[in-house]
Design a protein around this motif. Structure first.
Motif, PDB file in Angstrom:
ATOM      1  N   PRO A  33      -5.538 -24.044 -13.241  1.00 27.06           N
ATOM      2  CA  PRO A  33      -4.709 -23.158 -14.070  1.00 27.06           C
ATOM      3  C   PRO A  33      -4.972 -21.672 -13.884  1.00 27.06           C
ATOM      4  O   PRO A  33      -4.036 -20.874 -13.823  1.00 27.06           O
ATOM      5  N   GLN A  34      -6.241 -21.272 -13.764  1.00 28.16           N
ATOM      6  CA  GLN A  34      -6.552 -19.854 -13.670  1.00 28.16           C
ATOM      7  C   GLN A  34      -6.083 -19.253 -12.343  1.00 28.16           C
ATOM      8  O   GLN A  34      -5.695 -18.094 -12.276  1.00 28.16           O
ATOM      9  N   VAL A 160     -12.714 -18.902 -14.508  1.00 30.84           N
ATOM     10  CA  VAL A 160     -12.280 -19.805 -13.437  1.00 30.84           C
ATOM     11  C   VAL A 160     -13.116 -21.079 -13.444  1.00 30.84           C
ATOM     12  O   VAL A 160     -12.592 -22.195 -13.309  1.00 30.84           O
ATOM     13  N   LYS A 162     -14.614 -22.504 -15.929  1.00 33.22           N
ATOM     14  CA  LYS A 162     -14.194 -23.317 -17.073  1.00 33.22           C
ATOM     15  C   LYS A 162     -12.853 -23.999 -16.782  1.00 33.22           C
ATOM     16  O   LYS A 162     -12.648 -25.175 -17.118  1.00 33.22           O
ATOM     17  N   SER A 163     -11.953 -23.273 -16.129  1.00 40.34           N
ATOM     18  CA  SER A 163     -10.647 -23.814 -15.772  1.00 40.34           C
ATOM     19  C   SER A 163     -10.787 -24.981 -14.797  1.00 40.34           C
ATOM     20  O   SER A 163     -10.106 -26.007 -14.920  1.00 40.34           O
ATOM     21  N   GLU A 164     -11.684 -24.839 -13.822  1.00 33.21           N
ATOM     22  CA  GLU A 164     -11.908 -25.923 -12.850  1.00 33.21           C
ATOM     23  C   GLU A 164     -12.522 -27.146 -13.518  1.00 33.21           C
ATOM     24  O   GLU A 164     -12.150 -28.286 -13.232  1.00 33.21           O
ATOM     25  N   SER A 167     -10.012 -29.199 -15.357  1.00 37.04           N
ATOM     26  CA  SER A 167      -8.930 -29.840 -14.599  1.00 37.04           C
ATOM     27  C   SER A 167      -9.433 -30.628 -13.383  1.00 37.04           C
ATOM     28  O   SER A 167      -8.634 -31.189 -12.644  1.00 37.04           O
TER      29      SER A 167
END
Length: 314
Positions: A33-34, A160, A162-164, A167
């Motif tokens: 997402p990021q 980033v 946290k986004s990884e 997901s």
């Protein structure tokens, strides 16, 4: 390597101008997402030469998420610490499959084909983790990057990472599968914590080109610089970058660019001209196999105009 190189500043300036005119810039990595939020209308290039010059153009000072380019540096650290024993847990052959494929793992008893596909990089990260805590391992990776780039400002983009983590279900599956085979020896969540963090390191083209110098000069930071790793390790990493550094697009990259290179889905590519230069390019839009579309094109233009290629006559 060709030494009668035309004016490098002029070449880099022209490439930057050419890239600004390209309309089809590929697609950003929307499954993280990021990264989906990054402006695709950016391009940067930086070249560090043997005499220490830094020739750059475009957004060469803009930090970006290096993603899988970080795998070069974790592999370096793991080989420096574990030596040949690392190859018991990961191979060195091209995969021919997408970077996040689980098919090969099942067919080959959980041992990843090479250190640059996701499964292989997670296995390398686990080996590097050893008995350290994830925080200690991430700190060591950052310290190494700061050392080779000679820049203390390099850091992990926590947003980033946290986004990884939120997901990265396929990577969780890969890690658990390898844990079942004994390739991963720590708790999978610990290895993944380190993996997501080192993929989320943020660097600019200039920082990345500086960081890659030890691969251009036999393990040294420049022709006369300090020895970071033995020359044989640098040679083997370059070989893996050439054959595996662009996943199932590695053959096309070798054919068109002719240099060892490592891409990341953040749009960065580190390319090495042994004995001549370390190069970093960045443009967030990716081609159909997940490599920077403009970055690949820019490197093809650069090598065609300089004569730089590992396949060129000396």
């Amino acid at each position: 390597m060709a030494n009668d190189t035309p004016d490098l500043r002029q070449i880099v300036s022209q490439i930057n101008s050419d890239m600004a005119q390209v309309e089809d810039r590929g697609s950003v990595a929307n499954y993280i997402p990021q990264l989906a939020c990054v402006d695709p209308f950016q391009f940067g290039i930086a070249v560090v030469t043997a005499d220490g010059r830094i020739v750059k153009g475009g957004h060469a000072d803009t930090p970006f998420s290096i993603q899988s380019v970080s795998k070069v540096f974790t592999l370096t650290l793991a080989l420096r610490q574990l030596g040949e024993a690392l190859w018991d847990r990961v191979g060195w052959e091209p995969s021919g499959d997408p970077f996040n494929s689980i098919v090969q793992l099942e067919a080959e008893n959980g041992r990843p084909r090479n250190p640059f596909i996701n499964a292989g990089a997670i296995a390398v990260t686990d080996a590097l983790l050893g008995r350290r805590t994830p925080v200690e391992a991430v700190t060591e990776i950052l310290q190494f990057l700061r050392e080779v780039a000679q820049d203390e400002s390099i850091s992990v983009d926590a947003v980033v990472a946290k986004s990884e983590k939120a997901s990265g279900f396929r990577n969780v599956a890969l890690a658990n599968f390898m844990r079942d085979w004994g390739i991963i020896r720590n708790a999978p969540e610990k290895a993944l914590d380190v993996y997501f963090n080192h993929c989320a390191v943020s660097m600019s083209c200039q920082q990345l080109a500086l960081a890659g110098r030890y691969l251009a000069w036999g393990g040294r930071l420049g022709p006369e610089g300090p020895q970071i790793i033995p020359a044989i390790i640098a040679r083997r990493i370059n070989a893996l970058m050439l054959t595996c550094g662009h996943y199932d697009g590695s053959g096309a990259f070798a054919f068109r660019v002719g240099l060892p290179g490592k891409s990341g889905v953040g749009g960065g590519i580190l390319a090495i001209v042994p004995g001549q230069a370390s190069i970093a390019v960045w443009s967030p839009g990716l081609n159909e196999v997940g490599n920077s579309k403009l970055g690949s094109l820019a490197l093809e233009k650069l090598t065609s105009q300089t004569g730089w290629s590992v396949f060129a006559m000396h």
